[in-house]
Scaffold this motif. Structure first.
Motif, PDB file in Angstrom:
ATOM      1  N   ASN B 553       0.881  -1.077  -0.055  1.00 52.86           N
ATOM      2  CA  ASN B 553       0.315  -0.088  -0.235  1.00 52.86           C
ATOM      3  C   ASN B 553       0.933   1.336  -0.016  1.00 52.86           C
ATOM      4  O   ASN B 553       0.469   2.261  -0.607  1.00 52.86           O
ATOM      5  N   ASP B 556       4.469   2.849  -4.734  1.00 49.89           N
ATOM      6  CA  ASP B 556       3.932   2.706  -6.047  1.00 49.89           C
ATOM      7  C   ASP B 556       4.158   1.270  -6.984  1.00 49.89           C
ATOM      8  O   ASP B 556       3.257   1.053  -7.512  1.00 49.89           O
ATOM      9  N   ASN B 578      -5.904  -6.831  -2.973  1.00 47.95           N
ATOM     10  CA  ASN B 578      -7.106  -6.284  -3.569  1.00 47.95           C
ATOM     11  C   ASN B 578      -6.659  -5.594  -5.135  1.00 47.95           C
ATOM     12  O   ASN B 578      -5.484  -5.718  -5.376  1.00 47.95           O
ATOM     13  N   GLU B 580      -6.037  -2.710  -6.197  1.00 47.96           N
ATOM     14  CA  GLU B 580      -5.036  -1.844  -6.097  1.00 47.96           C
ATOM     15  C   GLU B 580      -3.544  -2.302  -5.975  1.00 47.96           C
ATOM     16  O   GLU B 580      -2.594  -2.070  -6.747  1.00 47.96           O
ATOM     17  N   GLN B 581      -3.611  -3.139  -4.865  1.00 54.13           N
ATOM     18  CA  GLN B 581      -2.174  -3.938  -4.736  1.00 54.13           C
ATOM     19  C   GLN B 581      -1.824  -4.767  -5.706  1.00 54.13           C
ATOM     20  O   GLN B 581      -0.622  -4.585  -6.339  1.00 54.13           O
ATOM     21  N   ALA B 583      -2.360  -4.367  -9.013  1.00 49.87           N
ATOM     22  CA  ALA B 583      -1.709  -3.493  -9.930  1.00 49.87           C
ATOM     23  C   ALA B 583      -0.193  -3.103  -9.611  1.00 49.87           C
ATOM     24  O   ALA B 583       0.063  -2.672 -10.775  1.00 49.87           O
ATOM     25  N   LYS B 584       0.008  -3.048  -8.503  1.00 47.95           N
ATOM     26  CA  LYS B 584       1.592  -2.467  -8.352  1.00 47.95           C
ATOM     27  C   LYS B 584       2.443  -3.425  -8.533  1.00 47.95           C
ATOM     28  O   LYS B 584       3.772  -3.403  -8.321  1.00 47.95           O
TER      29      LYS B 584
END
Ligand SMILES: Cc1ncc(C[n+]2csc(CCOP(=O)(O)OP(=O)(O)O)c2C)c(N)n1
Ligand code: SF4
Lengths: 351, 612
Positions: B553, B556, B578, B580-581, B583-584
């Motif tokens: 989290n 980037d 999740n 967002e995670q 995608a990183k």
């Protein structure tokens, strides 16, 4: 074995054994096997044997693989711990368990598929180690639980219900066990309560691997005319090798066998197996005659039943390991974690 | 060709600077030629001079006659991962000599057996021809001994060329040989012959030197498998069932040696343990489960092929809830693969080993010290969680020699987990269920045969809280959900990750196991060469703890670096992330059969950042 347990005063009118337990203490859950299945009869004899010997059920471990036969441990000795493991691998689980607590009495139940097919490798090594365990094959010549396929003990020429003929020779688990080093090898028939019970009691008093192949007809898939492990066939072709009578040292039984016809073998706990010889020169302690009898009866399409081979004084696997007398499983930290000095010494060796 | 000619052809001008305590020596031999003693003496001598070292053996799956490379890295900065470039080659293997020389970077040096005439191959490398046969002849007439001590000659030559103290060489040799005075004398003869030859005939033309430091004070040199064995013994292991397989065999073999020495009952002299060499890995784990069910502290060790065989039993252990410790010293697969090379390729299969819904805790040691401590953690966790625990090491860690601080004596008593006793039974009003979750952590109280407590029937088939056979939908689902709850408890008990957050760093790096050492070096390279700052999280266990997700989290882009083709740990992580995670997350992979090196990580990370 709990032979030293004090005798409790019997409650009036109740049948109890020498450690004060009633027969019901030796029962298990209700069987879920087919009515008439040979395996159920074997379960009953196991219950009788433990009861009559007065073995404390809490000092017993019951092990099995997978199959109808392997379900049996749930049906006897409810207060004993049980482990229904995976198909064909009971020997390894039993090995770890017996070694971890040498004080417990181990009984393992397997099937002819469980032992002769998927588990033949582990069976071989268990026999070879002479692990102290009573190892019972409930032998119906087929796979009961998967609905009737041939097992490796199916006889040459026997047929499935569907008419398929078995064209491979059977594995004789008794001959194999003798060859590999088991020190008590017997064969019996689920439908012969007297002999089976006598053999089981003798086996429970033996120290080392007791391997018993019990022919146990599968009434659902393998009790028809073409089967050589049906009730009818076995009843006709069963050749009792010798009359077996087990005499535990705490029971004062005089054996009524004529001199010259009995062969007595003393077991580790003082109990004795008395074998009534049918054949003049049969020596249950002689490996060569044991193997010969198996081959000869097999050639005639018969099953030699009785105690086929005994080596009473053979060192068992647990003794070979040179372990402390206390169960490994209950050793305290003070005995299992070496002191700081040991670690310092080891560290010094890497400097 | 004379020695003088060979020397003349070398590039005398190319490198005049001195490179102190920062280079890699590679010894190329054939296996079975007895080079291991010479290599370890070399490694140990540099270590004794206070210079950080690491030694990596690249050996074939064969007993004798195939190429072997042993790499010794000296690093003043303490980098101990593999160094990609070889600086100083000792070419003893006729078969590979040519390629070994041709792949050297310009400016490297090569010591070789004179008849190989390697100096003709290129002129940007310093060559040192040594007539091994001529030098060994006066030392002994015994042909077999000659073969064995011949390798000590290159140690002698290197001692002179690299300024490695001869006194340290002798000390290291004595350490290696123990009390075998005759063997020591022979080896010393060869060592001295090499040294004298170099002194008389080989002027120093390369820049590499060893200078004494004080960076190894108080440290030991040890292999991960030996470290794990010590940990197992200190963890109070009582039952070992195993089947030999490279690279795990030496774990159980060292354990057997330690147990024999330190685990005899002082009164009776009898063993307080049992070790059984099983007939295969299926039986090995079966025995371990049988013993674990009985209450023993029980373990096995294996590698990939054995792990595959343990599948069915692992599922049984998970479902019946029997403690077991399984070391997987990972090697290169699939199948027999490269059995003597290192990898992190069993992560995914171990994590979910067996059929049905199963998942297992994995411990991920990166150092020999963690092999030791995590061995103890594993036994405690196995009994606390009543389930198989995997310790995932690898060949690089298990079989290579690593520096380490001495291991600390454990202060925490053994955790034998939740066992039913008379008091607890009373508290439960005599209504005990083997699989009943009375504490809400998914872990039930267990009894073991012979403990005087109520018995239960352990079975791999469906069961209810009372361990009775059941095919009821609710019994099945409740039990499976409880097992999931237990796995969440595991999340709070397994070793937490080690985290270094660099302020302002947008990039996060995640690694585990031996990959750690390459990451340490790479992060310095990224900072110094490319001005890339990174934060770092080293996973020490699966299931992932909360810290892992917090780390993702707060960065980037997060690179997970590992030694397999399919990004196995990343896949496990993605299962729990999740959107967002997810995608990183990026991946850096290394799977060539050699331990990962810092340079490879740096190059790949920079490349991916540029493509940003
Ligand atoms: C690894 C594995 N393969 C196959 C099976 C399916 N299976 C269950 S019982 C059985 C055969 C049992 O035969 P046997 O041991 O003779 O016992 P019986 O049922 O006849 O008493 C088989 C093949 C299984 N449980 N596990
Ligand atoms: S199928 Fe055969 S072996 Fe199985 S329980 Fe029924 S009779 Fe017995």
């Amino acid at each position: 074995m709990a032979t030293e347990a004090p005798v409790q005063p019997p409650a009036p009118g109740k049948k109890i054994n020498r450690i004060g337990l009633e027969p019901v203490a030796y029962r298990g859950s209700k069987t879920t096997l087919c009515a008439g299945c040979g395996h159920n009869a074997i379960t009953e004899r196991i219950i009788d044997s433990f009861y009559e010997l007065g073995i404390d059920p809490t000092q017993v471990i019951k092990l099995s693989g997978i199959g109808c036969s392997s379900k049996a441990p749930a049906y006897f000795l409810n207060s004993a711990h049980g482990f229904n493991s995976v198909h064909g691998r009971m020997p390894s689980v039993g090995t770890g368990a017996v070694v971890a607590n040498r004080k417990m009495i181990a009984i393992g139940i397997s099937g002819d598929g469980d032992t002769g097919a998927i588990g033949i490798g582990q069976f071989v090594h268990l026999m070879r180690r002479n692990l102290p365990i009573v190892y019972i094959i409930e032998d119906n010549g087929c796979y009961g639980l998967t609905k009737g396929q041939f097992s490796p003990t199916a006889d040459l020429g026997s047929t499935l219900k569907t008419g398929v003929i078995n064209d491979l020779p059977p594995i004789d688990t008794c001959a194999l066990a003798i060859e590999l080093g088991a020190s008590f090898v017997a064969r019996s028939f689920s439908g012969d309560p007297k002999q089976l019970k006598a053999i089981l009691k003798a086996a429970l008093s033996h120290k080392g691997t007791s391997m018993i192949d019990v022919i146990s007809p599968c009434v659902t898939f393998n009790d028809h005319e073409g089967s050589t492990k049906s009730y009818a066939y076995v009843k006709e072709h069963d050749e009792p090798l010798s009359e077996v009578s087990f005499v535990p040292f705490f029971e004062d039984i005089t054996v009524e066998y004529e001199a010259g016809t009995t062969k007595e073998v003393t077991l580790h706990n003082g109990g004795r197996v008395v074998l009534s010889k049918l054949s003049e020169d049969y020596q249950p302690t002689d490996k060569m005659s044991a193997i010969r009898v198996l081959h000869e009866t097999m050639a005639r399409g018969e099953y030699a039943t009785g105690v086929i081979y005994i080596e009473p004084d053979k060192t068992d696997f647990v003794d070979m390991l040179g372990m402390v007398d206390e169960p490994l499983a209950s050793l305290p930290q003070s005995k299992t974690r070496p002191g700081k000095q040991a670690l310092d010494e080891i560290m010094e060796s890497f400097r | 060709m004379s020695v003088a000619d060979a020397v003349q052809e070398a590039p005398t001008k190319s490198r005049t600077e001195r490179i102190v305590n920062d280079f890699a020596i590679q010894v190329a031999t054939v296996n079975g030629s007895g080079s291991q003693t010479a290599n370890l003496v070399l490694l140990r001598s540099i270590f004794q001079m206070g210079v950080p070292v690491s030694g990596k053996n690249m050996f074939p799956s064969n007993i004798a006659g195939l190429p072997t490379w042993y790499t010794i890295r000296a690093s003043a900065k303490g980098y101990i991962s593999r160094k990609k470039e070889v600086d100083f080659l000792v070419a003893m293997n006729v078969e590979t000599a040519k390629e070994d020389v041709l792949t050297l970077p310009p400016g490297a040096a090569a010591l070789y057996d004179e008849p190989l005439k390697l100096n003709e191959l290129r002129n940007d490398v310093v060559f040192y021809p040594v007539p091994f046969d001529k030098l060994i002849n006066p030392i002994t007439t015994d042909a077999k001994l000659r073969r064995l001590v011949r390798n000590m000659i290159y140690d002698g030559v290197l001692s002179k060329l690299l300024s490695i103290d001869m006194g340290q060489m002798e000390k290291a040799l004595r350490k290696q040989m123990g009390k075998k005075e005759k063997a020591i004398a022979l080896n010393m003869g060869a060592l001295k012959a090499g040294y004298d030859y170099a002194e008389a005939n080989l002027p120093k033309l390369d820049p590499f030197v060893v200078e004494p430091m004080n960076k190894t004070d108080g440290l030991i040199l040890i292999e991960g498998n030996a470290a794990a064995a010590i940990g197992c013994m200190m963890a109070g292991v009582t039952f070992v069932g195993w089947y030999p397989i490279t690279p795990s065999s030496s774990l159980c073999e060292s354990l057997i040696d330690y147990l024999k020495k330190y685990r005899r009952d002082p009164e009776t002299g009898k063993a307080t343990y049992a070790v059984i060499q099983a007939e295969d890995e299926i039986a090995a784990l079966g025995m371990v489960l049988g013993a674990g069910w009985m209450g023993a502290r029980s373990m096995t060790s294996t590698a990939g092929p054995g792990l595959s065989l343990m599948g069915e039993f692992t599922g049984l252990g998970y479902y019946v809830e029997v403690p077991a410790v399984i070391f997987d010293v990972q090697r290169v697969g699939p199948s027999t693969g490269l059995p003597t090379r290192t990898a992190q390729q069993d992560i995914l299969s171990a994590a979910v080993l067996s059929h049905g819904d199963t998942k297992h805790p994995l411990l991920l040691p990166a150092s020999v010290n963690e092999c030791y401590t995590m061995a103890m953690d594993a036994f405690d966790l196995a009994e606390r969680l009543q389930t198989p625990i995997f310790v995932m090491t690898d060949l690089d860690l298990g079989m290579n020699t690593w520096m380490s601080p001495t291991f600390e004596y454990p202060t925490k008593p053994l955790d034998r987990g939740k066992r039913l006793d008379a008091a607890k039974l009373k508290e439960l009003e005599n209504d005990w269920g083997r699989y009943r979750d009375v504490d809400g952590d998914g872990i039930a109280y267990r009894t073991v045969p012979g403990d005087g407590m109520p018995s239960y029937f352990a079975r791999g088939s469906g069961h209810n809280e009372k361990a009775q056979y059941s095919e009821r939908a609710d019994d099945y689902a409740n039990n499976l959900d409880r097992l999931a709850r237990k796995f969440d408890t595991a999340r709070t008990l397994v070793p937490k990750p080690e985290i270094e957050v660099v302020r302002g760093a947008k990039i996060g790096v995640i690694g585990y196991g031996t990959t750690h050492w390459a990451i340490v070096e790479s992060r310095d390279e990224l900072r110094n060469e490319s001005k890339i700052e990174t934060s770092y999280l080293r996973l020490r266990a699966y299931p992932f703890t909360k810290e892992v997700f917090d780390f993702i989290n707060t960065h980037d882009r997060v690179y997970l670096i590992e030694q397999n083709r399919d990004a196995q740990m990343l896949s496990l992580l993605k299962m729990e992330c999740n959107v967002e995670q997810f995608a990183k997350l990026r991946s850096i992979l290394h799977y060539v059969g050699l331990p990962i090196d810092g340079r490879s990580v740096t190059e790949e990370l920079v490349k991916q950042e540029r493509g940003q």
